[in-house]
Design a protein around this motif. Sequence first.
Motif, PDB file in Angstrom:
ATOM      1  N   LYS A 121       0.831  -1.210   0.000  1.00  0.00           N
ATOM      2  CA  LYS A 121       0.000   0.000   0.000  1.00  0.00           C
ATOM      3  C   LYS A 121       0.866   1.261   0.000  1.00  0.00           C
ATOM      4  O   LYS A 121       0.557   2.241  -0.677  1.00  0.00           O
ATOM      5  N   LEU A 122       1.960   1.229   0.746  1.00  0.00           N
ATOM      6  CA  LEU A 122       2.885   2.359   0.775  1.00  0.00           C
ATOM      7  C   LEU A 122       3.537   2.563  -0.592  1.00  0.00           C
ATOM      8  O   LEU A 122       3.722   3.702  -1.046  1.00  0.00           O
ATOM      9  N   CYS A 126       3.349   5.843  -2.904  1.00  0.00           N
ATOM     10  CA  CYS A 126       4.534   6.530  -3.435  1.00  0.00           C
ATOM     11  C   CYS A 126       4.487   6.630  -4.959  1.00  0.00           C
ATOM     12  O   CYS A 126       4.876   7.652  -5.528  1.00  0.00           O
TER      13      CYS A 126
END
Length: 178
Positions: A121-122, A126
């Motif tokens: 998810k990060l 990004c």
Amino acid sequence: MNIPNLLTTFRLFVTSFFILAIHYGEFRIALWLFVVQAITDLLDGFLARVLGEKTSLGALLDPLADKAMLVSSFIVLFMKDIVPFWITFIVLMRDIILTIGYLILCKLFGKIEIIPSVLGKLTTFCQIGTVVYVLWSDTRSYQDFFFYPTVALTIITCIHYVYQGILIIKNKGRVATS
């Protein structure tokens, strides 16, 4: 077809207009179309959980819409000489590797539900941020250092998901909890 699935389908639909906006050099329009895609990406998952409307169709459509949105973004931005090839290559290769891995797992064990990790998810966040940053920066005045966290997370999550796939194979199709 529920609200989350409609939002996901809408996101797929908007992707084609985003690509056209980039193609015709309409970067501000592309930026806003991409922001709409990002918001619907957040909303569809949130609403599916809150409303209790998770479906097998949504489980298939959501990652497909994510891939279409992000991979096509990096490809068209590369084709317009806005994003460097090496970034586009890494984003594209990660998704190809993960897709092939998923298909192998499905061939070996039938349907496998892959739960997105926090790192995944990060990485998506990004990658979305990178596209927004590049488009917001009028496509020519951005700083390359912004790409490094995105690329690092893209590589790290690729390794992480491949490792998870290996654990699934070792556990004979059972999803590992670690």
